[in-house]
Design a protein around this motif. Structure first.
Motif, PDB file in Angstrom:
ATOM      1  N   TRP A  24       0.833  -1.199   0.000  1.00 60.60           N
ATOM      2  CA  TRP A  24       0.000   0.000   0.000  1.00 60.60           C
ATOM      3  C   TRP A  24       0.868   1.250   0.000  1.00 60.60           C
ATOM      4  O   TRP A  24       1.886   1.298   0.695  1.00 60.60           O
ATOM      5  N   CYS A  25       0.411   2.228  -0.769  1.00 59.61           N
ATOM      6  CA  CYS A  25       1.114   3.522  -0.833  1.00 59.61           C
ATOM      7  C   CYS A  25       1.034   4.197   0.536  1.00 59.61           C
ATOM      8  O   CYS A  25      -0.034   4.231   1.155  1.00 59.61           O
ATOM      9  N   ILE A  26       2.153   4.768   0.993  1.00 65.22           N
ATOM     10  CA  ILE A  26       2.146   5.374   2.334  1.00 65.22           C
ATOM     11  C   ILE A  26       1.428   6.723   2.346  1.00 65.22           C
ATOM     12  O   ILE A  26       1.146   7.254   3.407  1.00 65.22           O
ATOM     13  N   GLU A  27       1.126   7.274   1.172  1.00 66.27           N
ATOM     14  CA  GLU A  27       0.406   8.549   1.173  1.00 66.27           C
ATOM     15  C   GLU A  27      -1.083   8.368   0.903  1.00 66.27           C
ATOM     16  O   GLU A  27      -1.928   8.840   1.645  1.00 66.27           O
ATOM     17  N   CYS A  28      -1.432   7.651  -0.218  1.00 67.08           N
ATOM     18  CA  CYS A  28      -2.853   7.557  -0.580  1.00 67.08           C
ATOM     19  C   CYS A  28      -3.455   6.195  -0.220  1.00 67.08           C
ATOM     20  O   CYS A  28      -4.654   5.984  -0.364  1.00 67.08           O
ATOM     21  N   PHE A  29      -2.621   5.282   0.230  1.00 73.02           N
ATOM     22  CA  PHE A  29      -3.036   3.916   0.602  1.00 73.02           C
ATOM     23  C   PHE A  29      -3.612   3.130  -0.574  1.00 73.02           C
ATOM     24  O   PHE A  29      -4.321   2.148  -0.398  1.00 73.02           O
ATOM     25  N   TYR A  45       5.311   1.273  -7.837  1.00 70.41           N
ATOM     26  CA  TYR A  45       4.426   2.019  -8.731  1.00 70.41           C
ATOM     27  C   TYR A  45       2.979   1.715  -8.353  1.00 70.41           C
ATOM     28  O   TYR A  45       2.676   0.646  -7.818  1.00 70.41           O
ATOM     29  N   HIS A  46       2.095   2.680  -8.597  1.00 77.97           N
ATOM     30  CA  HIS A  46       0.665   2.498  -8.296  1.00 77.97           C
ATOM     31  C   HIS A  46       0.056   1.611  -9.383  1.00 77.97           C
ATOM     32  O   HIS A  46       0.283   1.839 -10.565  1.00 77.97           O
ATOM     33  N   THR A  47      -0.729   0.636  -8.967  1.00 82.96           N
ATOM     34  CA  THR A  47      -1.343  -0.253  -9.960  1.00 82.96           C
ATOM     35  C   THR A  47      -2.547   0.426 -10.622  1.00 82.96           C
ATOM     36  O   THR A  47      -2.999  -0.007 -11.666  1.00 82.96           O
ATOM     37  N   ALA A  49      -4.322   4.519 -11.469  1.00 77.77           N
ATOM     38  CA  ALA A  49      -4.036   5.956 -11.463  1.00 77.77           C
ATOM     39  C   ALA A  49      -4.505   6.589 -10.150  1.00 77.77           C
ATOM     40  O   ALA A  49      -5.579   6.260  -9.650  1.00 77.77           O
ATOM     41  N   SER A  50      -3.655   7.453  -9.611  1.00 79.45           N
ATOM     42  CA  SER A  50      -4.001   8.139  -8.358  1.00 79.45           C
ATOM     43  C   SER A  50      -3.445   9.556  -8.432  1.00 79.45           C
ATOM     44  O   SER A  50      -2.501   9.916  -7.717  1.00 79.45           O
ATOM     45  N   PRO A  51      -4.009  10.370  -9.324  1.00 80.36           N
ATOM     46  CA  PRO A  51      -3.398  11.678  -9.621  1.00 80.36           C
ATOM     47  C   PRO A  51      -3.296  12.608  -8.421  1.00 80.36           C
ATOM     48  O   PRO A  51      -2.469  13.507  -8.416  1.00 80.36           O
ATOM     49  N   ARG A  52      -4.093  12.385  -7.371  1.00 81.23           N
ATOM     50  CA  ARG A  52      -4.027  13.302  -6.223  1.00 81.23           C
ATOM     51  C   ARG A  52      -2.934  12.912  -5.233  1.00 81.23           C
ATOM     52  O   ARG A  52      -2.643  13.642  -4.296  1.00 81.23           O
ATOM     53  N   CYS A  53      -2.341  11.738  -5.434  1.00 77.99           N
ATOM     54  CA  CYS A  53      -1.272  11.295  -4.533  1.00 77.99           C
ATOM     55  C   CYS A  53       0.050  11.907  -4.982  1.00 77.99           C
ATOM     56  O   CYS A  53       0.419  11.827  -6.149  1.00 77.99           O
ATOM     57  N   ARG A  54       0.774  12.499  -4.035  1.00 82.84           N
ATOM     58  CA  ARG A  54       2.023  13.162  -4.393  1.00 82.84           C
ATOM     59  C   ARG A  54       3.097  12.144  -4.778  1.00 82.84           C
ATOM     60  O   ARG A  54       3.934  12.396  -5.627  1.00 82.84           O
TER      61      ARG A  54
END
Ligand SMILES: [Zn+2]
Length: 277
Positions: A24-29, A45-47, A49-54
């Motif tokens: 899991w991404c530590i910013e957007c989970f 890499y994000h599996t 798209a998560s454009p709001r995650c820095r």
């Protein structure tokens, strides 16, 4: 992309992650997986798209810059991608001992975002040091946030040569109209700010002194505190006054006079001259 992700009960470095396993991404989970390549270092890499995650929008150059900076310091001194849960932020690099956050900027940034990042970290008890990629920043045309950031603790970096530098400079009309040579700085040597001895300092020094609690060995502030640089400072102070006059926009009153009196008068003279021909 990111260097760290959450495992079931811990943070995991990309080099230690299992291939194909979901983390899991530590910013957007959001869900992330590790990617390794022959010519690239491991990263998550994000599996989806998560454009709001820095972290999602971080480039490979950004990660390289983070690792370069970490390698300048003794092992364990700087922590990469340090989460701050109470303020919902993930710092690029955290220097716990000095209560400093290094934020690397390889992409554009809006002023409100810069302001809120500084404010958020301040509430958490940390000061932000901005490191601006000189392929995007330090150009003739100012980026919107650049004037703001340069009044705070911010420096430029040259990714290829891993150099960090400050400089004297003058802005006018959204342009960098004058800049001095690079002043290479030592990021391992922060110095607590103290009030300057003189009132006759360039504005660029006065503004930064007001906005920061630390400066670094070799930067503009450091020079301002050293007697041998008094003449250089005086030179920049005079240049600021001279260039401010040169680039000063006419007042609304002058513009009004020009538009309603001077221009019609010149037009009339022009017509009379044509008529007399
Ligand atoms: Zn994310």
């Amino acid at each position: 992309m990111a260097l760290y992700a959450c495992d079931e009960d811990d943070y995991i470095y990309a080099a230690s992650a299992e291939p194909a396993k979901e983390y899991w991404c530590i910013e957007c989970f959001g869900t992330v997986k590790v990617r390794r390549g022959k010519d690239r270092f491991p990263h998550f890499y994000h599996t989806q798209a998560s454009p709001r995650c820095r972290l999602y929008s971080k480039s490979e150059d950004h990660l390289v810059a983070q690792l370069q900076l970490q390698n300048l310091f003794p092992p364990g001194e700087l922590r990469i991608e340090q989460p701050f849960l109470p303020i919902n932020r993930v710092a690029d690099l955290c220097w716990e001992k000095e209560k400093l956050i290094f934020e690397i900027q390889c992409s554009k940034l809006e002023v409100p975002e810069a302001e809120s990042r500084i404010r958020d970290y301040r509430t958490a008890g940390y000061n932000v040091v901005w490191l601006l990629d000189d392929r995007l920043y330090n150009r003739k045309n100012l980026r919107p946030s650049e004037e703001f950031l340069r009044e705070h603790i911010s420096y430029f970096f040259h990714l290829k040569h891993s150099k960090y530098y400050d400089q004297f400079e003058i802005f006018a009309d959204n342009k960098r109209v004058k800049k001095g040579k690079p002043l290479y700085i030592n990021l391992q040597r922060p110095i607590p700010m103290r009030p300057p001895d003189s009132d006759l300092l360039p504005k660029q020094i006065q503004r930064r002194v007001q906005n920061t609690s630390k400066y670094f060995l070799g930067d503009r502030i450091d020079r301002a505190f050293q007697p041998p640089f008094a003449l250089i400072l005086e030179n920049w102070r005079v240049l600021e006054i001279h260039l401010a006059k040169k680039y000063k926009k006419p007042s609304r009153w002058v513009l009004w006079l020009n538009r309603h009196l001077l221009q019609p008068y010149l037009n009339l003279l022009n017509r009379i001259a044509v008529w007399m021909d």
